[in-house]
Scaffold this active site. Sequence first.
Site, PDB file in Angstrom:
ATOM      1  N   LYS A  15      14.111  -8.163  -0.982  1.00 51.32           N
ATOM      2  CA  LYS A  15      15.523  -8.203  -0.577  1.00 51.32           C
ATOM      3  C   LYS A  15      16.270  -9.384  -1.177  1.00 51.32           C
ATOM      4  CE  LYS A  15      15.515  -4.957   3.177  1.00 51.32           C
ATOM      5  NZ  LYS A  15      15.624  -4.640   4.600  1.00 51.32           N
ATOM      6  N   ARG A  64       7.481  -3.405   6.369  1.00 49.03           N
ATOM      7  CA  ARG A  64       7.911  -2.343   5.448  1.00 49.03           C
ATOM      8  C   ARG A  64       7.937  -2.933   4.046  1.00 49.03           C
ATOM      9  NH1 ARG A  64      12.635  -0.278   3.418  1.00 49.03           N
ATOM     10  NH2 ARG A  64      12.821   1.980   3.370  1.00 49.03           N
TER      11      ARG A  64
HETATM   12  C1  7PJ Z   1      14.917  -1.260   6.052  1.00 54.29           C
HETATM   13  C2  7PJ Z   1      14.798   0.086   6.391  1.00 54.29           C
HETATM   14  C3  7PJ Z   1      14.527  -2.254   6.990  1.00 54.29           C
HETATM   15  C4  7PJ Z   1      13.932  -0.449   8.466  1.00 54.29           C
HETATM   16  C5  7PJ Z   1      15.654  -0.081   4.417  1.00 54.29           C
HETATM   17  C6  7PJ Z   1      15.340  -1.651   1.441  1.00 54.29           C
HETATM   18  C7  7PJ Z   1      16.609  -1.116   2.003  1.00 54.29           C
HETATM   19  N1  7PJ Z   1      14.308   0.503   7.581  1.00 54.29           N
HETATM   20  N2  7PJ Z   1      15.275   0.816   5.344  1.00 54.29           N
HETATM   21  N3  7PJ Z   1      14.041  -1.780   8.170  1.00 54.29           N
HETATM   22  N4  7PJ Z   1      15.434  -1.336   4.793  1.00 54.29           N
HETATM   23  N5  7PJ Z   1      13.447  -0.093   9.661  1.00 54.29           N
HETATM   24  O1  7PJ Z   1      14.349  -0.944   1.320  1.00 54.29           O
HETATM   25  O2  7PJ Z   1      15.361  -2.824   1.058  1.00 54.29           O
HETATM   26  O3  7PJ Z   1      14.631  -3.471   6.786  1.00 54.29           O
HETATM   27  S1  7PJ Z   1      16.369   0.403   2.908  1.00 54.29           S
END
Ligand code: 7PJ
Length: 283
Positions: free
Chosen positions: A228, A262
Site C-alpha cells: 500500500k 491480506r
Molecule cells: C483491503 C480489502 C483491505 C479488506 C482491498 C488493495 C486494495 N479488503 N480490499 N482489507 N484492500 N478487508 O488490495 O490494496 O485492506 S483492495
Amino acid sequence: MCGSIDCAGKSLDLSSPKVMGILNVTPDSFSDGGVFFERGKVSLDRVLGQAEAMTAAGASILDVGGESTRPGAAPVSEAEELDRVIPVIEAISQRFDTIVSVDSSTASVMREAVVAGAGLINDVRALRRDGALVAARDTELPVCLMHMSDEPTTMQNNPQYQDVVAEVRVFLSDRLADCVKAGIPEHLILLDPGFGFGKTAAHNYALLAHLEDIVSIGRPVLAGLSRKSMIAAEIHRNLDERLPASLALATLAAAKGARIIRAHDVKETADAMAMVAAMEREL
Ligand code: 7PJ
C-alpha cells in the site's frame, strides 16, 4: 485469543495469524490488475494456477474480488462483477480445500458466491450497500466489516479525522452492533480498520500504532497492508519493491493482534506469520 470460525464447513483457526491471498480478477487493480485477463476475459487457467500456488505457499483464504477499489477506480456493473467472480469462486472451491472469500459489496454477488462455494464475505463497505446486510445474513457466512470513509472515487480527497483511531473504533463497533441486531451472529463477524481507504499515511500509521484499540472490540481483526501507498510515503519504492516493507507491516499488525493478513506475496507473508506464531506460543 481467537478461536475457530466456521466458513461454510471449513474451519478457520485464528489461534495464530493466517494469510489471505489476494486474487484480483479485475483489469485495473492497483498492483496486479489485468494479470488474469486474456483478450478482455478472465482466464480461469491463470486464476487456478495462482490459486494453486497461493494454497501451496500457505494461504488459508483466497480473496476473490471483481471490483477495483483503488483510489479513483471506475465502478463496475453488477452483471460484470458477477461475470468476473462467480465462475472463479466455483472453479477454485471445486478444486481446492482453501477457504474462498468474496471481496464484494454487492448483494447479488454475495448470494451467488455462497452457492458457488465461498466461505467468507469480505466487504470494504461493511454491508452498507442496498440489500447487502440482508444478503450477507441469509448466506450465514462469516463477514469481514471494513472501515472506509466515503467511496473509492473520492476517498483520498483530503481525508480528515479529529482522532482517526477513536473514529474507526466507533464506526466498527457501531457496525458490529447493527449487524448483530439485523441477525448476523456476532461470532461470524470480523473487523478491519481499512488501511488506505480514505486515510492519509499518518492516519494509517496511527491505526497501526494503536491496532490494539481495534482488537479490543473483541472480534478477530483482518489487516490489509500489502504494497500500500503508506509504504511509499516513507520510502519511495515502486510497487514491485515493496515486499520487505509489506512484511514489516504485516508482522507489526500480527504482533499487535491482527489474525488475518491480506497479502499479495503469500509465501513470504506466511513465513513472517510463522515467526509471529512461534513467538506467541511463548507468551
Ligand atoms: C483491503 C480489502 C483491505 C479488506 C482491498 C488493495 C486494495 N479488503 N480490499 N482489507 N484492500 N478487508 O488490495 O490494496 O485492506 S483492495
